[in-house]
Write an enzyme that holds these catalytic residues in place. Structure first.
Site, PDB file in Angstrom:
ATOM      1  N   GLU A   1      20.713  15.561 -51.094  1.00 38.65           N
ATOM      2  CA  GLU A   1      20.023  15.210 -49.856  1.00 38.65           C
ATOM      3  C   GLU A   1      19.736  16.537 -49.154  1.00 38.65           C
ATOM      4  O   GLU A   1      20.616  17.128 -48.535  1.00 38.65           O
ATOM      5  CB  GLU A   1      20.882  14.313 -48.965  1.00 38.65           C
TER       6      GLU A   1
ATOM      7  N   ASP B   1      25.647  14.718 -49.946  1.00 36.29           N
ATOM      8  CA  ASP B   1      25.187  14.606 -48.573  1.00 36.29           C
ATOM      9  C   ASP B   1      25.056  15.977 -47.902  1.00 36.29           C
ATOM     10  O   ASP B   1      25.842  16.891 -48.159  1.00 36.29           O
ATOM     11  CB  ASP B   1      26.185  13.744 -47.787  1.00 36.29           C
TER      12      ASP B   1
END
Length: 648
Positions: free
Chosen positions: A369, A315
């Site tokens: 990401e 993330d």
């Protein structure tokens, strides 16, 4: 009298690697471990707190008294405190009472605990990750499903809101209860993988799991570590890979968490320009500190090892790599070369990818990401890259959704939003995400991003899915998008499964199921998906008609598919150039009535041996409105032209 006995699980080499930032399996050393000392069973505790004056174990076994069970500091200056306490049962609640240099007593949960209490106090539990796995066949062969030449279609799930207890909607289902519903659903829908939004322990439900306090603990809101393992085990036994969201980018400032763990900036960078995230009001790891690197890389290894995860989706990589991320001028400090790249974070990510791929090879994948154009993110570290297996194709996602929001009369002015990705789609190994981030915070659900009346909205979304599934790259779809969830995602309640009672929603779900089947069964869609040889534009510039035509190619010369997107709300008889010696048959039509389309059937109306736009011959195809169709190059060498329907 101190009731702690001396004991250690650390060798001198363990300590050396820890301090060098190269110990990647600290979960076997730090934390609470059931051991036996001189014939007496008990628990060994160890924690890193180099700036503490004293560290003791407190819990329900000693009435949370910080004077009774004081750990011993190691003699080697490592900052590790450790010791053995006998006769502690499984489930014992505990924390570390850390006395700081100023004399303050901080009550901290164990950074390496594998289970935490689910309440405000959030104490750690003496627990275990032992589990009798039954996924041996999957683990031995998963490289076939997890490598870049395999079809990868991911269903992104938030376990707290995929489905709730019907009789008590406020109650979370247990991992095992979820498994009974989720596993057969994913298998039926044909997704190859599931991505679980963070299942590590987190205190605040509205964070969706991205504000982690217990990095080694499966969140107890859904059950025990073994319950989560049961879910993963069942997914594997049904041929479904498991990707876990992993958050090495930041952590919250909860009093019992990592922040100022021993009274100093231990895990977070002490400079707020590098150590505090202004958007999330959270704290950023100090990637230049070796012991922190060991903590984080060990954490990645832990989930891949103990929980048999097949991949980690990392993330907020953009925020890690950029010193100026979400900061104004004067709020960040350039690196030694005057640039905005966080060199310590870059080196950490390279080391992380190197370590996990060395340990697990092509059995696993790492996915970034990352929303900027940071170069060489999925290139090998030895070539100067960051070493990820894939990255999210955020540019494709934004351009695609922007296009589908446009009125039909305006689409010609935005035509190349759908062709632009072909300019860079082989720069990295991409996964195309339609994720949870796109259906919250007032952005509207996917179906309500689409232009037009109800029929046109669903037709648009069906065609968008055809575009995604036939475009080079891996796929990711957020839960609910497969049937056209109308409300924005709400983490506090179940998806609106009742919508499947309506034909348009059921038809969309059937379409996604069949697209998954086509994607995973047609090798032209995946075996060369990260290679330039797999894609060819046939028609990219027809702005007036809003039509796109492209080919997808497999390794075999005759393994070719043609995709035609008609993004205007009208039926067209459309001329397309093809190569000599090729013949085509329609294998998919998003406007079919079974998907709640209008039922217009695409036909090859005419085939001529005359040049058209650089191709030796042409075909005339009837295109349904707002639809995507797939044609397969006919492999039958005895194909006869009289089988083609000629234009009347």
């Amino acid at each position: 009298m101190n009731s702690v006995k001396t004991y250690t699980l650390f060798t001198d080499h363990d300590v050396y690697l820890f301090k060098e930032g190269r110990h990647y399996k600290l979960y076997g050393k730090f934390g609470a471990h059931s051991v036996e000392k001189e014939g007496i069973k008990g628990v060994y505790f160890s924690v890193w707190a180099p700036n503490a004056k004293k560290v003791s174990v407190i819990g329900d076994f000693n009435n949370w008294n910080h004077k009774d069970h004081i750990l011993f500091p190691r003699w080697d200056g490592s900052g590790i405190w450790e010791g053995f306490i006998d006769d502690l049962p499984w489930g014992t609640l505990y924390k570390y009472a850390v006395e700081t240099a100023r004399g303050d007593i901080l009550e901290k949960s164990d950074p390496y605990a594998v289970s935490w209490e689910q309440n405000v106090q959030a104490a750690s539990l003496v627990s275990t990750t032992w589990y009798e796995w039954s996924d041996r066949e999957w683990m031995e062969n998963r490289w076939k499903k997890n490598n870049l030449k395999a079809p990868i279609s991911v269903y992104e799930v938030h376990l707290g809101s995929w489905v709730r207890d019907k009789e008590d909607p406020d109650r979370f289902l247990n991992y095992r209860d979820i498994a009974k519903k989720l596993v057969p659903y994913i298998k039926e829908m044909g997704f190859t993988h599931v991505e679980l939004m963070p299942v590590m322990e987190y205190p605040y439900d509205p964070s969706w799991g991205y504000q982690i306090t217990g990095f080694y603990a499966a969140t107890s809101r859904f059950g025990s570590p073994q319950d989560l393992m049961f879910l993963i085990d069942r997914l594997h036994k049904n041929g479904i890979g498991v990707i876990l969201d992993w958050v090495p980018s930041h952590f919250p400032g909860d009093a019992n968490g990592l922040y100022r763990f021993d009274g100093s900036h231990l895990y977070e960078h002490e400079d707020p320009r590098k150590g505090f995230h202004p958007d999330w009001k959270s704290h950023i790891f100090n990637y230049g500190r070796n012991e922190v690197k060991s903590f984080l890389i060990s954490n990645a290894m832990f989930w891949l090892d103990r929980y048999h995860a097949d991949g980690l989706r990392v993330d907020a990589v953009t925020s890690m790599l950029h010193l100026d991320y979400s900061r104004n001028e004067g709020e960040w400090e350039p690196n030694i070369y005057g640039g905005n790249v966080n060199l310590e974070a870059k080196a950490f990510l390279q080391e992380f990818n190197t370590a996990v791929y060395k340990e697990f090879g092509e059995d696993i994948m790492t996915i970034a990401e990352e929303s900027s154009d940071f170069p060489m993110l999925t290139k090998p570290v030895h070539d100067g890259g960051i070493g990820f297996g894939m990255k999210w194709m955020m540019g494709w996602m934004h351009d695609t959704l922007d296009y589908f929001k446009e009125d039909f009369s305006n689409r010609k002015f935005h035509h190349h939003k759908l062709t632009f990705a072909s300019m860079y789609m082989y720069n990295e190994n991409y996964m195309m995400p339609l994720s949870h981030d796109e259906v919250v915070h007032g952005k509207a659900s996917l179906i309500y991003k689409m232009r037009g009346d109800e029929w046109q909205k669903f037709a648009n979304l069906r065609t968008l899915y055809v575009y995604m599934y036939t475009h080079p790259g891996a796929k990711l779809l957020f839960m609910g998008d497969e049937f056209g969830q109308t409300n924005e995602w709400n983490f506090t309640q179940s998806l609106d499964w009742h919508l499947l009672e309506y034909p348009v929603h059921k038809g969309l779900q059937i379409l996604v199921k069949e697209l998954n089947h086509i994607y995973t069964s047609e090798s032209a869609f995946y075996e060369n998906q990260f290679d330039k040889s797999s894609f060819e534009w046939v028609e990219a510039d027809d702005l007036e008609n809003s039509v796109y035509v492209y080919l997808r190619k497999g390794k075999k010369r005759d393994d070719v598919l043609m995709i035609i997107l008609n993004l205007a709300p009208k039926v067209l008889d459309y001329k397309i150039g093809v190569h000599t010696g090729t013949h085509w048959e329609v294998i998919f039509n998003s406007d079919d009535e079974k998907y709640s389309g209008s039922g217009v059937q695409p036909e090859i109306l005419e085939e001529k041996y005359e040049e058209w736009r650089g191709y030796q011959k042409s075909i005339m195809v009837k295109l349904p409105p707002l639809a995507g169709i797939i044609l397969r190059q006919n492999k039958d060498k005895k194909y006869k032209l009289h089988r083609i329907k000629h234009k009347r």
